[in-house]
Structure formats: C-alpha cells, structure tokens
Design an enzyme around this catalytic site. Structure first.
Site, PDB file in Angstrom:
ATOM      1  N   SER A  45      85.447 -10.487  -5.722  1.00  0.00           N
ATOM      2  CA  SER A  45      84.433 -11.266  -5.982  1.00  0.00           C
ATOM      3  C   SER A  45      84.908 -12.658  -6.334  1.00  0.00           C
ATOM      4  O   SER A  45      85.948 -12.945  -6.828  1.00  0.00           O
ATOM      5  CB  SER A  45      83.685 -10.633  -7.303  1.00  0.00           C
ATOM      6  OG  SER A  45      82.648 -11.403  -7.859  1.00  0.00           O
TER       7      SER A  45
ATOM      8  N   TYR B  41      83.727  -6.677 -15.559  1.00  0.00           N
ATOM      9  CA  TYR B  41      83.574  -6.344 -14.117  1.00  0.00           C
ATOM     10  C   TYR B  41      84.618  -7.605 -13.153  1.00  0.00           C
ATOM     11  O   TYR B  41      85.324  -7.128 -12.375  1.00  0.00           O
ATOM     12  CB  TYR B  41      82.193  -6.905 -13.650  1.00  0.00           C
ATOM     13  CG  TYR B  41      81.839  -7.192 -12.269  1.00  0.00           C
ATOM     14  CD1 TYR B  41      81.541  -6.078 -11.243  1.00  0.00           C
ATOM     15  CD2 TYR B  41      81.821  -8.634 -11.833  1.00  0.00           C
ATOM     16  CE1 TYR B  41      81.176  -6.403  -9.917  1.00  0.00           C
ATOM     17  CE2 TYR B  41      81.255  -8.726 -10.517  1.00  0.00           C
ATOM     18  CZ  TYR B  41      81.142  -7.755  -9.670  1.00  0.00           C
ATOM     19  OH  TYR B  41      80.898  -8.035  -8.028  1.00  0.00           O
TER      20      TYR B  41
END
Length: 285
Positions: free
Chosen positions: A177, A190
């Site tokens: 990400s 995350y």
C-alpha cells in the site's frame, strides 16, 4: 575472495559512443514476443478474489488465458458473481471459502489447486483488513493480532505452501500500500503490515532469484473497493481519494494491469520491485 562475474557474452569493445548495434554479438533482443494472450494456460491463486482489486485481477488474468483459484473469506454473493464472470472469459475457476489467517487453510488452498489443475504458476497475496484508530493507545492487542494475522502472515503461509509447486518463470505478487511508504496516522497497524509486505517482497525475491521465480509487489493508493465503506464513515467515504493529485479514487480495473504486467513475461527482468498505481502521489520507494 569474491567469485568472478559470469561471462555470459563474448568479450567485445567498440571505440565510439553511443555504439553500433549491428556490430554486437549477440545482438540485443528488441523484438516484441508474439503472444496472443499473456497468461495462456497459467494457473493463478488470488486471495481476496471475490471483489475489489482481487476481482479485477482475476478477471483480467482470465481474459489473458489464465485459470483462477479464487480465495475469499465469506462474501458468498460476490464470489459467485466473480466466478460467473471468470467463466464468461473462458477460464476455469476454483472457488475456495475460508480464513487465510489459518495456515492449514492456506495449505489446503494449494493442495486443492494442484489436485484440480496439476500446476501452479502465479500467487497473488492480496486479502487485507484495516481498522482506523485515532491513536496508538486505542489499538487493542486483539485488533493488532487480527490485522497482522490477516495482512502479512498469509503471505508466509500461502507462499511457503506454494513454493514446492512453483517452477522457473513463476511469479509471486504481493499487495502492499501507499501507506507503507508515507505512513498513516489513523491506520498505524495496517500501514505496519504493509511495510512488512515490502520487506517480504525484497527479501523473498533475493531468496528465489536463482530459481527463476520472481517476487514483486503493487502498492495501490486509494482504490474504490468494498473495504472502503466497510472501514470509514459516510462523510469520509464521500471524499475518499479526493486528496490525490488526480483528485479521485482509483478503480480496481485501473490497478489490475500492474498485476498482469508482473505476472507475465513482460516483466521478466523485474524482481524485488513495487509498482505504484496511487493517483499521482510521489513517494520515496
């Protein structure tokens, strides 16, 4: 003492730059390969393949000739619709329901794949969860374990189970990400798992290079997937992605070609790398 570099071409020298290709032996290969479909008869496992990025990757792979093993948690309606679309592209599909945070389930995914297709060529580690919190203090041990057990552990479990079936030319692709590179104040756990995925890609690629198995990653920015309305409140969803240079969220279909590139021979000289379809955000990779 270090070993000498391998001599893979005849010794030769030209006296003038930029040089003359016609004098080179052998000559550089600049001819595009004549391939009608880039993944013809390949078999790909895709986790989180029922929707979002995983779905788009599955459909594009199927369009390019691959057979798909679609792994998902419990989104039965989405999985069934994606399966039907894959079949419309002419690909065979195996749908497997279950929790990839369980190592035994990851082993079973690979076992079922080999039983049905007798081969495995591509592994796409894609499934993930995220739980926003405004501070580190609010991230419970339970949440921390859930995030890591879902986002990074299965990369180890599934890839480890797959390795004995992967041959030279196989491709492993991991979804990281943009948050792995710039961080995220409200997605600390995350972003940490996504940073771990980058390290996994770089480390595993070095480990498997001699076997001719390539390992790369994709680091999407804000992409319009079911994870977004399942994560944020209505107001944030309405503005999702508007802070990128392109001023919008991306679509899964805009991310899938990065996976196709990394899965196919088009990227045969790439390993340990990460592609960044993120709406124009400049990051330090």
């Amino acid at each position: 003492m270090k070993s000498s570099p391998k001599k893979i071409r005849p010794a030769q020298k030209q006296e003038q730059q930029p040089g003359v290709e016609d004098k080179m032996q052998p000559k550089p290969d600049a001819i595009p390969e004549d391939r009608q479909r880039k993944l013809e008869n390949k078999v790909a496992i895709i986790t989180g393949g029922d929707s979002g990025i995983g779905k788009a990757v599955a459909l594009l792979f199927a369009k390019e000739g691959a057979n798909i093993v679609l792994s998902y948690l419990n989104e039965d309606v989405d999985a069934k619709k994606t399966m039907e679309l894959i079949k419309q592209y002419g690909g065979e599909v195996l749908v497997i329901r279950g929790d990839i945070s369980d190592e035994a389930h990851c082993k079973d995914i690979v076992a079922q794949t080999i039983k049905k297709f007798k081969r495995l060529d591509i592994v796409v580690n894609n499934a993930a969860v995220q739980f926003p919190q405004e501070s580190l203090e609010k991230i419970s041990a339970k949440q921390l374990h859930k995030t890591f057990e879902t986002n990074i552990y299965p990369h180890f479990y599934l890839t480890k189970a797959a390795l004995k079936h992967l041959k030279q030319g196989a491709s492993i692709i991991c979804t990281t990400s943009v948050t792995a590179y710039r961080g995220s104040h409200h997605l600390i756990d995350y972003a940490s798992t996504k940073g771990a995925i980058v390290a996994f890609v770089r480390s595993l690629s070095a480990s498997l290079a001699e076997k001719g198995i390539r390992v790369n990653g994709v680091a999407p920015g804000p992409i319009w997937t079911p994870l977004i309305p399942a994560t944020f409140d209505a107001e944030k969803v309405a503005e999702f992605g508007s802070d990128t240079p392109l001023q919008r969220a991306g679509e899964p279909s805009e991310v899938a070609p990065s996976y196709l590139f990394l899965a196919s021979e088009d990227s045969s000289y790439m390993t340990g790398q990460v592609l960044h379809p993120n709406g124009g955000e400049i990051i330090n990779s």
